[in-house]
Design a protein around this motif. Structure first.
Motif, PDB file in Angstrom:
ATOM      1  N   VAL A   1       0.727  -1.326  -0.035  1.00  0.00           N
ATOM      2  CA  VAL A   1       0.092  -0.119   0.011  1.00  0.00           C
ATOM      3  C   VAL A   1       0.978   1.278  -0.071  1.00  0.00           C
ATOM      4  N   ALA A   2       1.978   1.344   0.564  1.00  0.00           N
ATOM      5  CA  ALA A   2       2.962   2.446   0.844  1.00  0.00           C
ATOM      6  C   ALA A   2       3.544   2.628  -0.575  1.00  0.00           C
ATOM      7  N   GLY A   3       4.126   1.666  -1.046  1.00  0.00           N
ATOM      8  CA  GLY A   3       4.846   1.913  -2.411  1.00  0.00           C
ATOM      9  C   GLY A   3       3.779   2.317  -3.381  1.00  0.00           C
TER      10      GLY A   3
ATOM     11  N   SER B   1       2.998  -8.894  -0.933  1.00  0.00           N
ATOM     12  CA  SER B   1       3.064  -8.022   0.073  1.00  0.00           C
ATOM     13  C   SER B   1       2.379  -8.427   1.521  1.00  0.00           C
ATOM     14  N   ASN B   2       2.616  -7.786   2.627  1.00  0.00           N
ATOM     15  CA  ASN B   2       1.898  -7.608   3.944  1.00  0.00           C
ATOM     16  C   ASN B   2       0.690  -7.087   3.696  1.00  0.00           C
ATOM     17  N   SER B   3       0.683  -6.217   2.739  1.00  0.00           N
ATOM     18  CA  SER B   3      -0.738  -5.034   2.637  1.00  0.00           C
ATOM     19  C   SER B   3      -1.808  -6.151   2.042  1.00  0.00           C
ATOM     20  N   TYR B   4      -1.420  -6.944   1.264  1.00  0.00           N
ATOM     21  CA  TYR B   4      -2.223  -7.903   0.382  1.00  0.00           C
ATOM     22  C   TYR B   4      -3.130  -8.773   1.636  1.00  0.00           C
TER      23      TYR B   4
ATOM     24  N   GLN C   1      -6.251  -7.875   7.137  1.00  0.00           N
ATOM     25  CA  GLN C   1      -7.636  -8.305   7.370  1.00  0.00           C
ATOM     26  C   GLN C   1      -8.552  -7.143   8.004  1.00  0.00           C
ATOM     27  N   GLY C   2      -8.114  -6.807   9.102  1.00  0.00           N
ATOM     28  CA  GLY C   2      -9.172  -5.977  10.192  1.00  0.00           C
ATOM     29  C   GLY C   2      -9.693  -4.798   9.200  1.00  0.00           C
ATOM     30  N   GLY C   3      -8.537  -4.115   8.946  1.00  0.00           N
ATOM     31  CA  GLY C   3      -8.996  -2.721   8.277  1.00  0.00           C
ATOM     32  C   GLY C   3      -7.990  -1.417   8.447  1.00  0.00           C
ATOM     33  N   LEU C   4      -8.674  -0.435   8.421  1.00  0.00           N
ATOM     34  CA  LEU C   4      -8.318   0.740   8.649  1.00  0.00           C
ATOM     35  C   LEU C   4      -8.758   1.665   9.514  1.00  0.00           C
TER      36      LEU C   4
ATOM     37  N   PHE D   1      14.698  -7.203  -7.668  1.00  0.00           N
ATOM     38  CA  PHE D   1      15.398  -7.220  -6.178  1.00  0.00           C
ATOM     39  C   PHE D   1      16.046  -5.887  -5.954  1.00  0.00           C
ATOM     40  N   ALA D   2      15.663  -4.978  -5.086  1.00  0.00           N
ATOM     41  CA  ALA D   2      16.545  -3.875  -4.678  1.00  0.00           C
ATOM     42  C   ALA D   2      17.842  -4.412  -3.777  1.00  0.00           C
ATOM     43  N   LEU D   3      19.094  -4.495  -4.223  1.00  0.00           N
ATOM     44  CA  LEU D   3      20.080  -4.665  -3.425  1.00  0.00           C
ATOM     45  C   LEU D   3      20.236  -3.764  -2.333  1.00  0.00           C
TER      46      LEU D   3
ATOM     47  N   ALA E   1      13.196  -8.077   6.258  1.00  0.00           N
ATOM     48  CA  ALA E   1      13.742  -6.960   6.688  1.00  0.00           C
ATOM     49  C   ALA E   1      14.767  -6.275   5.811  1.00  0.00           C
ATOM     50  N   ASP E   2      14.332  -6.282   4.451  1.00  0.00           N
ATOM     51  CA  ASP E   2      15.223  -5.568   3.609  1.00  0.00           C
ATOM     52  C   ASP E   2      15.522  -4.157   3.798  1.00  0.00           C
ATOM     53  N   ALA E   3      14.258  -3.627   3.975  1.00  0.00           N
ATOM     54  CA  ALA E   3      14.456  -2.145   4.397  1.00  0.00           C
ATOM     55  C   ALA E   3      15.318  -1.615   5.312  1.00  0.00           C
TER      56      ALA E   3
ATOM     57  N   HIS F   1       4.275 -10.071  14.141  1.00  0.00           N
ATOM     58  CA  HIS F   1       3.434  -9.765  13.446  1.00  0.00           C
ATOM     59  C   HIS F   1       3.734  -8.251  12.567  1.00  0.00           C
ATOM     60  N   TYR F   2       4.173  -7.361  13.288  1.00  0.00           N
ATOM     61  CA  TYR F   2       4.303  -5.998  12.735  1.00  0.00           C
ATOM     62  C   TYR F   2       5.675  -5.352  13.038  1.00  0.00           C
ATOM     63  N   MET F   3       6.493  -4.843  12.292  1.00  0.00           N
ATOM     64  CA  MET F   3       7.755  -4.078  12.565  1.00  0.00           C
ATOM     65  C   MET F   3       7.580  -2.683  12.983  1.00  0.00           C
TER      66      MET F   3
ATOM     67  N   GLY G   1       5.649   3.287   5.253  1.00  0.00           N
ATOM     68  CA  GLY G   1       4.922   2.061   5.247  1.00  0.00           C
ATOM     69  C   GLY G   1       5.888   1.498   6.443  1.00  0.00           C
ATOM     70  N   GLU G   2       5.841   0.192   6.555  1.00  0.00           N
ATOM     71  CA  GLU G   2       6.321  -0.520   7.706  1.00  0.00           C
ATOM     72  C   GLU G   2       7.724  -0.666   7.663  1.00  0.00           C
ATOM     73  N   GLY G   3       8.488  -0.269   6.865  1.00  0.00           N
ATOM     74  CA  GLY G   3       9.857  -0.145   6.689  1.00  0.00           C
ATOM     75  C   GLY G   3      10.348   0.936   7.197  1.00  0.00           C
TER      76      GLY G   3
ATOM     77  N   ASN H   1      -3.948   0.679  12.821  1.00  0.00           N
ATOM     78  CA  ASN H   1      -3.177   1.996  12.445  1.00  0.00           C
ATOM     79  C   ASN H   1      -2.134   2.120  11.159  1.00  0.00           C
ATOM     80  N   SER H   2      -1.783   0.965  10.942  1.00  0.00           N
ATOM     81  CA  SER H   2      -0.738   0.817   9.986  1.00  0.00           C
ATOM     82  C   SER H   2      -1.067   1.167   8.603  1.00  0.00           C
ATOM     83  N   LEU H   3      -1.853   0.685   8.292  1.00  0.00           N
ATOM     84  CA  LEU H   3      -2.304   0.687   6.694  1.00  0.00           C
ATOM     85  C   LEU H   3      -2.738   2.195   6.478  1.00  0.00           C
ATOM     86  N   ILE H   4      -3.598   2.943   7.210  1.00  0.00           N
ATOM     87  CA  ILE H   4      -3.904   4.190   7.344  1.00  0.00           C
ATOM     88  C   ILE H   4      -2.284   5.237   7.517  1.00  0.00           C
TER      89      ILE H   4
HETATM   90  C1  FAD Z   1      -1.742 -11.061   7.746  1.00  0.00           C
HETATM   91  C2  FAD Z   1      -1.635  -9.717   8.357  1.00  0.00           C
HETATM   92  C3  FAD Z   1      -2.820  -8.849   8.546  1.00  0.00           C
HETATM   93  C4  FAD Z   1      -2.861  -7.358   8.601  1.00  0.00           C
HETATM   94  N1  FAD Z   1      -3.924  -6.660   8.940  1.00  0.00           N
HETATM   95  C5  FAD Z   1      -3.791  -5.371   9.310  1.00  0.00           C
HETATM   96  C6  FAD Z   1      -4.931  -4.497   9.402  1.00  0.00           C
HETATM   97  O1  FAD Z   1      -6.081  -5.030   9.419  1.00  0.00           O
HETATM   98  N2  FAD Z   1      -4.826  -3.247   9.502  1.00  0.00           N
HETATM   99  C7  FAD Z   1      -3.568  -2.515   9.310  1.00  0.00           C
HETATM  100  O2  FAD Z   1      -3.437  -1.356   9.428  1.00  0.00           O
HETATM  101  N3  FAD Z   1      -2.605  -3.313   9.053  1.00  0.00           N
HETATM  102  C8  FAD Z   1      -2.605  -4.553   9.049  1.00  0.00           C
HETATM  103  N4  FAD Z   1      -1.432  -5.458   8.937  1.00  0.00           N
HETATM  104  C9  FAD Z   1      -0.119  -4.756   8.537  1.00  0.00           C
HETATM  105  C10 FAD Z   1       0.019  -4.136   7.323  1.00  0.00           C
HETATM  106  O3  FAD Z   1      -0.614  -5.050   6.401  1.00  0.00           O
HETATM  107  C11 FAD Z   1       1.221  -3.607   7.089  1.00  0.00           C
HETATM  108  O4  FAD Z   1       1.886  -3.004   8.058  1.00  0.00           O
HETATM  109  C12 FAD Z   1       1.249  -2.790   5.869  1.00  0.00           C
HETATM  110  O5  FAD Z   1       0.296  -3.355   4.780  1.00  0.00           O
HETATM  111  C13 FAD Z   1       2.588  -2.336   5.389  1.00  0.00           C
HETATM  112  O6  FAD Z   1       2.478  -1.976   4.062  1.00  0.00           O
HETATM  113  P1  FAD Z   1       3.752  -1.609   3.224  1.00  0.00           P
HETATM  114  O7  FAD Z   1       3.572  -1.074   1.681  1.00  0.00           O
HETATM  115  O8  FAD Z   1       4.824  -0.889   4.033  1.00  0.00           O
HETATM  116  O9  FAD Z   1       4.421  -2.994   3.115  1.00  0.00           O
HETATM  117  P2  FAD Z   1       4.144  -4.433   2.331  1.00  0.00           P
HETATM  118  O10 FAD Z   1       2.808  -4.270   2.130  1.00  0.00           O
HETATM  119  O11 FAD Z   1       4.707  -5.424   3.052  1.00  0.00           O
HETATM  120  O12 FAD Z   1       4.855  -4.034   0.867  1.00  0.00           O
HETATM  121  C14 FAD Z   1       6.391  -4.093   0.899  1.00  0.00           C
HETATM  122  C15 FAD Z   1       6.733  -4.353  -0.567  1.00  0.00           C
HETATM  123  O13 FAD Z   1       8.131  -4.140  -0.700  1.00  0.00           O
HETATM  124  C16 FAD Z   1       8.561  -5.214  -1.519  1.00  0.00           C
HETATM  125  N5  FAD Z   1      10.203  -5.391  -1.393  1.00  0.00           N
HETATM  126  C17 FAD Z   1      10.720  -5.746  -0.011  1.00  0.00           C
HETATM  127  N6  FAD Z   1      11.878  -6.121  -0.032  1.00  0.00           N
HETATM  128  C18 FAD Z   1      12.157  -5.562  -1.225  1.00  0.00           C
HETATM  129  C19 FAD Z   1      13.423  -5.449  -1.880  1.00  0.00           C
HETATM  130  N7  FAD Z   1      14.588  -5.883  -1.367  1.00  0.00           N
HETATM  131  N8  FAD Z   1      13.368  -5.028  -3.332  1.00  0.00           N
HETATM  132  C20 FAD Z   1      12.232  -4.932  -3.976  1.00  0.00           C
HETATM  133  N9  FAD Z   1      10.989  -5.202  -3.388  1.00  0.00           N
HETATM  134  C21 FAD Z   1      11.228  -5.475  -2.122  1.00  0.00           C
HETATM  135  C22 FAD Z   1       7.763  -6.325  -1.194  1.00  0.00           C
HETATM  136  O14 FAD Z   1       7.708  -7.429  -2.297  1.00  0.00           O
HETATM  137  C23 FAD Z   1       6.267  -5.628  -1.029  1.00  0.00           C
HETATM  138  O15 FAD Z   1       5.808  -5.648  -2.318  1.00  0.00           O
HETATM  139  C24 FAD Z   1      -1.321  -6.726   8.635  1.00  0.00           C
HETATM  140  C25 FAD Z   1      -0.510  -7.639   8.368  1.00  0.00           C
HETATM  141  C26 FAD Z   1      -0.469  -8.712   8.128  1.00  0.00           C
HETATM  142  C27 FAD Z   1       0.892  -9.525   7.781  1.00  0.00           C
END
Ligand code: FAD
Length: 547
Positions: free
Chosen positions: A33-35, A59-62, A65-68, A172-174, A231-233, A360-362, A383-385, A399-402
């Motif tokens: 969602v962040a990217g 991604s974790n985003s996909y 479950q719960g929501g925003l 893959f970003a190294l 933990a690549d970020a 679950h969440y970093m 985002g989570e990174g 609070n993380s998706l939002i």
């Molecule tokens: C099962 C589950 C349920 C959750 N439910 C909720 C919820 O209900 N509400 C809520 O707010 N949060 C929830 N969370 C947390 C939330 O989903 C995440 O914190 C949020 O989606 C993080 O988004 P993001 O875009 O930062 O990271 P991600 O969605 O994880 O995306 C990271 C992206 O970076 C890519 N990537 C990683 N490393 C590299 C690399 N070296 N090179 C290139 N690409 C790379 C990955 O492939 C991915 O596409 C849940 C998490 C999980 C696992």
């Protein structure tokens, strides 16, 4: 002896002029969602390349479950959402960031609806769920418990329609490239070295880079995260000399479906929000003895209570009881969880659901402000990174998706403003050579599994100084013969990133000699006011700096 984690700047040697070059205004790393949100915003100002290491939906985003969480009802208030977030953050949430994200949240929900996200509706508008730590119904969800899938699909579709966004899957970003190449204070980010399955190593030169590479759940043996969360970020920022904040703050989720040998799938907090009970093997409802909010106590409290109850009853798990919610009602509200249970012949209407806590969440990540700016010019993070300071020492549910949406949009705007101001530069050519390794071949799968077990045992829900020191010794030892190598494939780079991050996490967990939020120290069980602060960690060539 210097830790190998301080010495390695780039994972591979290269001569930049011999690598294929790709030029772009903005590089986005990650397709969660962040990217995706950052890329869509940045595309209003210039050309964007988004790289993601798997398919775009990996991604974790996909899987969210719960929501925003957002204030969408007149009976609720921003002040109440702010207060809940601050209380859960245990004195470490940054008030300015909390105000900013919570106030912006309703507008982002409206925007997502305009873009086509079909949030679930009730009789009087949006159907709002309630989760632990929230004092009101304010969780917006879609397709019951498939919020992440619905949201991601809409964002992917929109990003694909933007002509100025190119999405590179299996890329893959190294490493983040800096000028000067060795990184550190004063260096700015000028793009990344990437590896594409078909095209090999490439140098993507960008005037602005947005890091949105997600979390670190795969570092622990028990995890709700999909395999991409390695933990690549954290590792990339650390190698580049950027600051990483609060990496010791990993949130463990109390309830994942526990079926030995099968993937740990999450049973959302919203299930307890709807009234599910936690029972031990004797059928005893134990949470009322641990906290006045019982099953809706903060996640760290519930996770520790489950571990304690498991130890007392000599079992590997406890149970969620949803039988009183009604078989059909449960299946309608939580279709995904219902399907997952039935896959293992568990009927939530008549059977107890075995559950166990998992990483679950970093909360920690690249230090960023509320605009996503890091301490490296040219590098934004969301985002989570990243670690904006919203969650403090514990994340309030949903609070993380939002946060990802709010800060990603700002990242896109800030990158656009930098382009308009003529800021950001393309890198100069340079060579980078790592010393060749003389050591033996490695069994990467074995190291990865051993590391995940070690982290679960020693850097898990309950921590102790002697175990954290032991972890550092082991991780440093493994690092000496894993980090000295050059791999040519993602499996090796991911293990190198996981080890680097394990080192950073364990160092900060050892130094934080108190208990706060998700960080529970058996040997320091009290919260110490002196520690109501972030730990910012970065590397120089010779030492680890923790401020
Ligand atoms: C099962 C589950 C349920 C959750 N439910 C909720 C919820 O209900 N509400 C809520 O707010 N949060 C929830 N969370 C947390 C939330 O989903 C995440 O914190 C949020 O989606 C993080 O988004 P993001 O875009 O930062 O990271 P991600 O969605 O994880 O995306 C990271 C992206 O970076 C890519 N990537 C990683 N490393 C590299 C690399 N070296 N090179 C290139 N690409 C790379 C990955 O492939 C991915 O596409 C849940 C998490 C999980 C696992």
């Amino acid at each position: 002896m210097n830790s190998t984690f301080l010495q390695r700047r780039y994972l591979v040697s290269f001569q930049s002029r011999r690598l294929p070059h790709i030029f772009t205004d903005v590089l986005v790393i990650g397709s969660g969602v962040a990217g995706l949100r950052a890329a869509i915003e940045a595309s209003r100002y210039g050309q964007v390349i988004l790289v993601t290491k798997g398919q775009v939906i990996d991604s974790n985003s996909y899987f969210a479950q719960g929501g925003l969480a957002a204030v969408m009802d007149s009976s609720d208030s921003l002040a109440s959402h702010v207060a809940d977030t601050m209380a859960t953050g245990c004195g470490m949430s940054d008030p300015a960031v909390v105000e900013h994200v919570i106030s912006a949240a309703p507008d982002h929900i409206r925007e997502m609806r305009e873009w086509g996200v079909a949030f679930d509706m009730g009789d009087n508008g949006l159907s709002l769920g309630r989760e632990g730590g929230h004092s009101a119904h304010r969780i917006v969800h879609a397709a019951g418990d498939a919020t992440g899938r619905v949201l991601t699909e809409v964002l992917v579709e929109r990003a694909r329609q933007c002509e100025s966004i190119k999405i590179f899957e299996s890329c893959f970003a190294l490493d983040l490239v800096t000028d000067p190449p060795a990184g550190g204070s004063g260096a700015s980010c000028v793009g990344a070295i990437t590896y594409h399955e078909r095209y090999g190593l490439q140098f993507i030169r960008a005037r602005q880079t947005i890091l949105a590479a997600g979390g670190a759940g795969m570092l622990w043996r028990e995890s709700t995260n999909p395999p991409i969360a390695t933990a690549d970020a954290i590792a990339m920022v650390f190698r580049a000399g950027g600051a990483v904040s609060d990496p010791e703050m990993m949130q463990f989720h109390p309830t994942t479906l526990y079926v030995a040998g099968a993937t740990r799938s999450l049973i959302s907090e919203a299930v307890r929000g709807e009234g599910a009970f936690l029972l031990d093997r004797k059928g005893h409802r134990f949470m009322t003895e641990y906290h006045e909010m019982a099953e809706l106590a903060p996640r760290d409290v519930v996770s520790r209570a489950i571990l304690q109850q498991m130890a007392q009853t000599g079992t590997t798990h406890v149970y969620l009881d949803v039988r009183h919610l009604g078989e059909e009602a449960f299946a309608a509200r939580f279709p995904q969880i219902d399907r997952q249970c039935r896959h293992f012949e568990i009927n939530p209407g008549t059977d107890l659901i075995p559950v166990h806590p998992a990483a679950h969440y970093m909360i920690g990540g690249a230090r960023s402000d509320l605009d996503g700016r890091t301490n490296l010019p040219g590098l934004l993070a969301c985002g989570e990174g990243s670690c904006s300071g919203l969650h403090g020492a514990n994340r309030l549910a949903s609070n993380s998706l939002i946060e990802a949406l709010v800060i990603a949009r700002r990242c896109g705007q800030v990158a656009g403003e930098a382009l308009a101001a003529g800021n950001g530069q393309y890198a100069k050519e340079f060579d980078w050579a790592n010393a060749p390794s003389t050591r033996t071949e490695l069994d990467l799968t074995d190291i990865r599994n051993s590391l995940r077990s070690l982290m679960w045992r020693n850097v898990g829900i309950v921590r102790r100084g002697d175990r954290l020191s032991e972890t550092l010794e082991i991780v440093n030892f493994w690092g000496r013969y894993v980090l000295d190598k050059e791999f040519y494939g993602t499996a090796g780079w991911e293990v190198q990133n996981m080890l680097t991050s394990a080192y950073v996490i364990s160092e900060c967990a050892l130094r934080r000699t108190e208990t706060r939020g998700v960080h529970y120290r058996e040997d320091f069980p009290q919260t110490d006011p002196v520690w109501a602060r972030h730990q910012n960690v970065r590397r120089t060539e010779y030492q680890l700096v923790v401020e």
